[in-house]
Design an enzyme around this catalytic site. Structure first.
Site, PDB file in Angstrom:
ATOM      1  N   HIS A  41       0.838  -1.207   0.000  1.00 53.73           N
ATOM      2  CA  HIS A  41       0.000   0.000   0.000  1.00 53.73           C
ATOM      3  C   HIS A  41       0.871   1.254   0.000  1.00 53.73           C
ATOM      4  O   HIS A  41       0.668   2.164  -0.818  1.00 53.73           O
ATOM      5  CB  HIS A  41      -0.920  -0.024   1.237  1.00 53.73           C
ATOM      6  N   GLU A  42       1.862   1.293   0.911  1.00 51.00           N
ATOM      7  CA  GLU A  42       2.688   2.506   1.039  1.00 51.00           C
ATOM      8  C   GLU A  42       3.577   2.697  -0.188  1.00 51.00           C
ATOM      9  O   GLU A  42       3.742   3.820  -0.661  1.00 51.00           O
ATOM     10  CB  GLU A  42       3.528   2.447   2.321  1.00 51.00           C
TER      11      GLU A  42
HETATM   12 NI    NI Z   1      -2.452   5.334   1.861  1.00 46.77          NI
END
Ligand code: NI
Length: 191
Positions: A150-151
């Site tokens: 996600h990051e």
């Molecule tokens: Ni995010």
């Protein structure tokens, strides 16, 4: 230290490819990291990537439970009372290991009030530089791998809805009380 403004979905900075950090000794990097930690804590988030605070550079921070896998045991991984470890990664590169995927709910400080069911690789390899200059190269899995995907997507201008294969499973948090759709339950069971 300062609390920074978080860019929300639609701001062009969130669609940009972020640049590699070439000088990790730049003193401005340390103060930026401090500000990101303060901003993440203030917003009640579990992770934050630099483009989310309008800095298009390859830097991510996140906090996960120790039992989800600690990258390495040094002063940069500050462990708090809740047994949460803060991870700070410069120029992270992730590579999937195998084809296994799993589904789980994700949220994002740039997309307030929403939650979506996202498929992610179960196992990934991570290389990155720690703020102290150490290089790391490790394999992570499960929830930790999800957070990293996600990051790191933020660094390539990708938000989690772009990873969703069924947008009907993008929901407002306060509507989850009506129950999770059956198809979401099925996908979660396959984990
Ligand atoms: Ni995010």
């Amino acid at each position: 230290m300062a609390i920074l403004k978080i860019a929300r979905m639609g701001h062009p900075i969130l669609s940009q490819i972020s640049t590699v950090i070439t000088d990790i000794t730049d003193y401005k990097l340390n103060s930026l990291i401090d500000d990101m930690v303060e901003t993440m804590n203030d917003a009640g988030g579990a992770g934050l990537a630099a483009p989310q605070i309008h800095m298009p550079i390859r830097l991510v921070i996140y906090r996960i439970k120790l039992d989800k896998g600690l990258i390495c045991d040094n002063d940069d991984n500050i462990i708090d009372n809740d047994n949460m470890a803060l991870h700070i990664l410069i120029n992270p590169i992730i590579t999937p290991i195998g084809d296994d995927i799993s589904y789980d709910w994700e949220g994002c400080l740039s997309i307030p009030d929403l939650t979506g069911l996202v498929a992610r690789y179960e196992n990934i390899n991570l290389t990155a530089i720690m703020p102290n200059g150490d290089n790391i190269n490790i394999n992570v899995s499960g929830f930790h791998a999800r957070v990293l995907q996600h990051e790191c997507d933020h660094l390539d201008g990708i938000l989690y809805p772009q990873r969703m294969d069924d947008l009907s499973l993008l929901m407002f948090n306060d509507q989850m009380r009506h129950g999770i759709p059956d198809k979401a339950k099925l996908l979660l069971q396959t984990n």
